[in-house]
Design a protein around this motif. Structure first.
Motif, PDB file in Angstrom:
ATOM      1  N   ALA A   6     -21.192 -33.984 -24.864  1.00 27.93           N
ATOM      2  CA  ALA A   6     -21.227 -35.406 -24.595  1.00 27.93           C
ATOM      3  C   ALA A   6     -19.748 -35.724 -24.364  1.00 27.93           C
ATOM      4  O   ALA A   6     -19.430 -36.417 -23.582  1.00 27.93           O
ATOM      5  CB  ALA A   6     -21.936 -36.230 -25.613  1.00 27.93           C
ATOM      6  N   LEU A   7     -18.899 -35.180 -25.307  1.00 31.10           N
ATOM      7  CA  LEU A   7     -17.503 -35.460 -25.068  1.00 31.10           C
ATOM      8  C   LEU A   7     -16.984 -34.965 -23.710  1.00 31.10           C
ATOM      9  O   LEU A   7     -16.269 -35.535 -23.133  1.00 31.10           O
ATOM     10  CB  LEU A   7     -16.770 -34.738 -26.352  1.00 31.10           C
ATOM     11  CG  LEU A   7     -17.003 -35.394 -27.687  1.00 31.10           C
ATOM     12  CD1 LEU A   7     -16.031 -34.927 -28.743  1.00 31.10           C
ATOM     13  CD2 LEU A   7     -16.749 -37.118 -27.551  1.00 31.10           C
TER      14      LEU A   7
ATOM     15  N   ASP B 160     -14.861 -35.457 -18.420  1.00 29.21           N
ATOM     16  CA  ASP B 160     -15.006 -35.558 -16.756  1.00 29.21           C
ATOM     17  C   ASP B 160     -15.119 -36.690 -16.043  1.00 29.21           C
ATOM     18  O   ASP B 160     -14.347 -36.635 -15.248  1.00 29.21           O
ATOM     19  CB  ASP B 160     -16.579 -34.778 -16.568  1.00 29.21           C
ATOM     20  CG  ASP B 160     -16.358 -33.143 -16.697  1.00 29.21           C
ATOM     21  OD1 ASP B 160     -15.404 -32.563 -17.092  1.00 29.21           O
ATOM     22  OD2 ASP B 160     -17.536 -32.510 -16.636  1.00 29.21           O
ATOM     23  N   VAL B 161     -15.572 -37.760 -16.744  1.00 25.93           N
ATOM     24  CA  VAL B 161     -15.727 -39.144 -16.031  1.00 25.93           C
ATOM     25  C   VAL B 161     -14.159 -39.754 -15.987  1.00 25.93           C
ATOM     26  O   VAL B 161     -13.638 -39.825 -15.078  1.00 25.93           O
ATOM     27  CB  VAL B 161     -16.439 -40.056 -17.133  1.00 25.93           C
ATOM     28  CG1 VAL B 161     -16.208 -41.547 -16.595  1.00 25.93           C
ATOM     29  CG2 VAL B 161     -18.068 -39.779 -16.802  1.00 25.93           C
ATOM     30  N   VAL B 162     -13.242 -39.539 -17.124  1.00 33.56           N
ATOM     31  CA  VAL B 162     -11.837 -39.671 -17.163  1.00 33.56           C
ATOM     32  C   VAL B 162     -11.107 -38.997 -16.218  1.00 33.56           C
ATOM     33  O   VAL B 162     -10.406 -39.527 -15.441  1.00 33.56           O
ATOM     34  CB  VAL B 162     -11.364 -39.654 -18.578  1.00 33.56           C
ATOM     35  CG1 VAL B 162      -9.994 -40.022 -18.700  1.00 33.56           C
ATOM     36  CG2 VAL B 162     -12.312 -40.398 -19.538  1.00 33.56           C
TER      37      VAL B 162
ATOM     38  N   ARG C 208     -13.814 -46.152 -17.123  1.00 37.61           N
ATOM     39  CA  ARG C 208     -13.400 -46.919 -18.311  1.00 37.61           C
ATOM     40  C   ARG C 208     -14.848 -47.245 -18.995  1.00 37.61           C
ATOM     41  O   ARG C 208     -15.007 -47.111 -20.038  1.00 37.61           O
ATOM     42  CB  ARG C 208     -12.575 -48.004 -18.200  1.00 37.61           C
ATOM     43  CG  ARG C 208     -11.695 -48.375 -19.397  1.00 37.61           C
ATOM     44  CD  ARG C 208     -10.506 -49.104 -19.161  1.00 37.61           C
ATOM     45  NE  ARG C 208     -10.831 -50.278 -18.491  1.00 37.61           N
ATOM     46  CZ  ARG C 208     -11.241 -51.586 -18.969  1.00 37.61           C
ATOM     47  NH1 ARG C 208     -11.606 -51.578 -20.165  1.00 37.61           N
ATOM     48  NH2 ARG C 208     -11.327 -52.627 -18.039  1.00 37.61           N
ATOM     49  N   LYS C 209     -15.666 -47.984 -18.401  1.00 34.33           N
ATOM     50  CA  LYS C 209     -16.779 -48.294 -18.729  1.00 34.33           C
ATOM     51  C   LYS C 209     -17.947 -47.115 -19.065  1.00 34.33           C
ATOM     52  O   LYS C 209     -18.452 -46.962 -20.008  1.00 34.33           O
ATOM     53  CB  LYS C 209     -17.375 -49.388 -17.958  1.00 34.33           C
ATOM     54  CG  LYS C 209     -16.612 -50.669 -17.450  1.00 34.33           C
ATOM     55  CD  LYS C 209     -16.842 -51.706 -18.673  1.00 34.33           C
ATOM     56  CE  LYS C 209     -15.981 -53.005 -18.325  1.00 34.33           C
ATOM     57  NZ  LYS C 209     -15.725 -53.919 -19.346  1.00 34.33           N
ATOM     58  N   ARG C 210     -17.782 -46.480 -18.182  1.00 31.29           N
ATOM     59  CA  ARG C 210     -18.834 -45.221 -18.287  1.00 31.29           C
ATOM     60  C   ARG C 210     -18.343 -44.466 -19.390  1.00 31.29           C
ATOM     61  O   ARG C 210     -19.177 -43.864 -20.163  1.00 31.29           O
ATOM     62  CB  ARG C 210     -18.987 -44.465 -16.914  1.00 31.29           C
ATOM     63  CG  ARG C 210     -19.779 -45.286 -16.126  1.00 31.29           C
ATOM     64  CD  ARG C 210     -20.276 -44.435 -14.653  1.00 31.29           C
ATOM     65  NE  ARG C 210     -18.858 -44.002 -13.803  1.00 31.29           N
ATOM     66  CZ  ARG C 210     -18.859 -42.913 -13.459  1.00 31.29           C
ATOM     67  NH1 ARG C 210     -19.768 -41.965 -13.777  1.00 31.29           N
ATOM     68  NH2 ARG C 210     -17.806 -42.611 -12.950  1.00 31.29           N
TER      69      ARG C 210
ATOM     70  N   ARG D  53     -20.514 -43.407 -22.899  1.00 31.23           N
ATOM     71  CA  ARG D  53     -20.888 -41.888 -23.266  1.00 31.23           C
ATOM     72  C   ARG D  53     -20.271 -41.782 -24.639  1.00 31.23           C
ATOM     73  O   ARG D  53     -20.769 -40.963 -25.499  1.00 31.23           O
ATOM     74  CB  ARG D  53     -20.244 -41.072 -22.228  1.00 31.23           C
ATOM     75  CG  ARG D  53     -20.860 -40.802 -20.911  1.00 31.23           C
ATOM     76  CD  ARG D  53     -20.216 -39.949 -20.041  1.00 31.23           C
ATOM     77  NE  ARG D  53     -21.011 -39.767 -18.835  1.00 31.23           N
ATOM     78  CZ  ARG D  53     -21.537 -38.520 -18.358  1.00 31.23           C
ATOM     79  NH1 ARG D  53     -21.480 -37.538 -19.095  1.00 31.23           N
ATOM     80  NH2 ARG D  53     -22.091 -38.250 -17.302  1.00 31.23           N
ATOM     81  N   LEU D  54     -18.923 -42.199 -24.626  1.00 33.53           N
ATOM     82  CA  LEU D  54     -18.244 -42.071 -26.087  1.00 33.53           C
ATOM     83  C   LEU D  54     -19.101 -42.606 -27.377  1.00 33.53           C
ATOM     84  O   LEU D  54     -19.254 -42.206 -28.513  1.00 33.53           O
ATOM     85  CB  LEU D  54     -16.922 -42.198 -26.187  1.00 33.53           C
ATOM     86  CG  LEU D  54     -15.953 -41.329 -25.156  1.00 33.53           C
ATOM     87  CD1 LEU D  54     -14.771 -41.867 -25.380  1.00 33.53           C
ATOM     88  CD2 LEU D  54     -16.135 -40.031 -25.787  1.00 33.53           C
ATOM     89  N   SER D  55     -19.377 -43.851 -27.099  1.00 33.67           N
ATOM     90  CA  SER D  55     -20.254 -44.602 -27.921  1.00 33.67           C
ATOM     91  C   SER D  55     -21.606 -44.056 -28.356  1.00 33.67           C
ATOM     92  O   SER D  55     -21.919 -43.836 -29.659  1.00 33.67           O
ATOM     93  CB  SER D  55     -20.720 -45.961 -27.463  1.00 33.67           C
ATOM     94  OG  SER D  55     -19.458 -46.541 -27.090  1.00 33.67           O
TER      95      SER D  55
END
Lengths: 87, 87, 87, 87
Positions: free
Chosen positions: C47-48, C53-55, C6-8, C12-14
């Motif tokens: 970037a999105l 991928d993280v999610v 969630r934090k990562r 990235r989204l910010s």
């Protein structure tokens, strides 16, 4: 389509076709592993994109770049945008 | 790979192969139009994605969903993330 | 969602958001060049994808890999296949 | 870039930016569900693609379609192929 682009696209698609053959043979084996097949499908998609780039470049140089001179810019651009929609 | 997924993926890839054959034949003709070829390549890419989805679903159900029970979640997920990278 | 993922993803989204700001400012200038904007949009899409991928990894590890044990493999896989359809 | 394309792209990107804000807020909640976030990221990627299409169309009509008349077809096409590589 420019002859050079046509020949190069044909070569790339023939290679992709042979690759596709090998994946179908892979799938004949009961113990084939899913991720191996996924990777091979992705490689063929990459080869198809490469062939598509050859065709697209030929089209941009031959038909799109000369559209203003012919007076059919709107039709040519509309047609290309539709073709690019799901690349 | 589950037999059902294997057979369905084989059928889809065989169809895509036939379609690829027809594009190679299209390119044999000097007056072939670039955008027609682009559209056909895109259609084959769509068919390959469809076959990839069949394989991916079988993999998620068979190997990923059972990973925690086997204790190899990290390896299975890493392997799949790599395979999905360029879908 | 696992806290770490969630934090990562948030970070990235910010970053992607700030990048999007800069593109909107680029477009404020009359002499902005189309291809420069195309490149920047592509960078934000990258970037999105990275955030996605993280999610996805967190979801595979947390929810999909444990599905067999819970008995909801079919639902979890169906849901994920739908979400992956247009990645 | 044509003013009309510039304004429309700005509007689309501003909407995408707002949407991105809402995803970052979603991620602030501990109980956020991975697949919901994946879907929202995908929606923003779709919005970015839409903005990209607006810019691309304007570029094709304004710069590519007139390239032959200016004599810079090769440079313009090379530049665009590079920008399209990872759409």
């Amino acid at each position: 389509m420019p002859t050079d682009a046509r020949k190069r696209a044909m070569r790339r698609l023939s290679i992709a076709r042979g690759h596709l053959d090998s994946i179908v043979r892979m799938l004949d084996k009961e113990d084939v592993y899913c991720v191996d097949v996924l990777r091979q499908i992705k490689a063929v998609q990459g080869a198809l994109s490469g062939a598509g780039d050859v065709v697209l470049r030929g089209h941009l140089e031959t038909h799109v770049a000369t559209a203003h001179g012919r007076g059919d810019t709107t039709e040519i651009v509309e047609e290309l945008m539709e073709a690019l929609r799901y690349r």
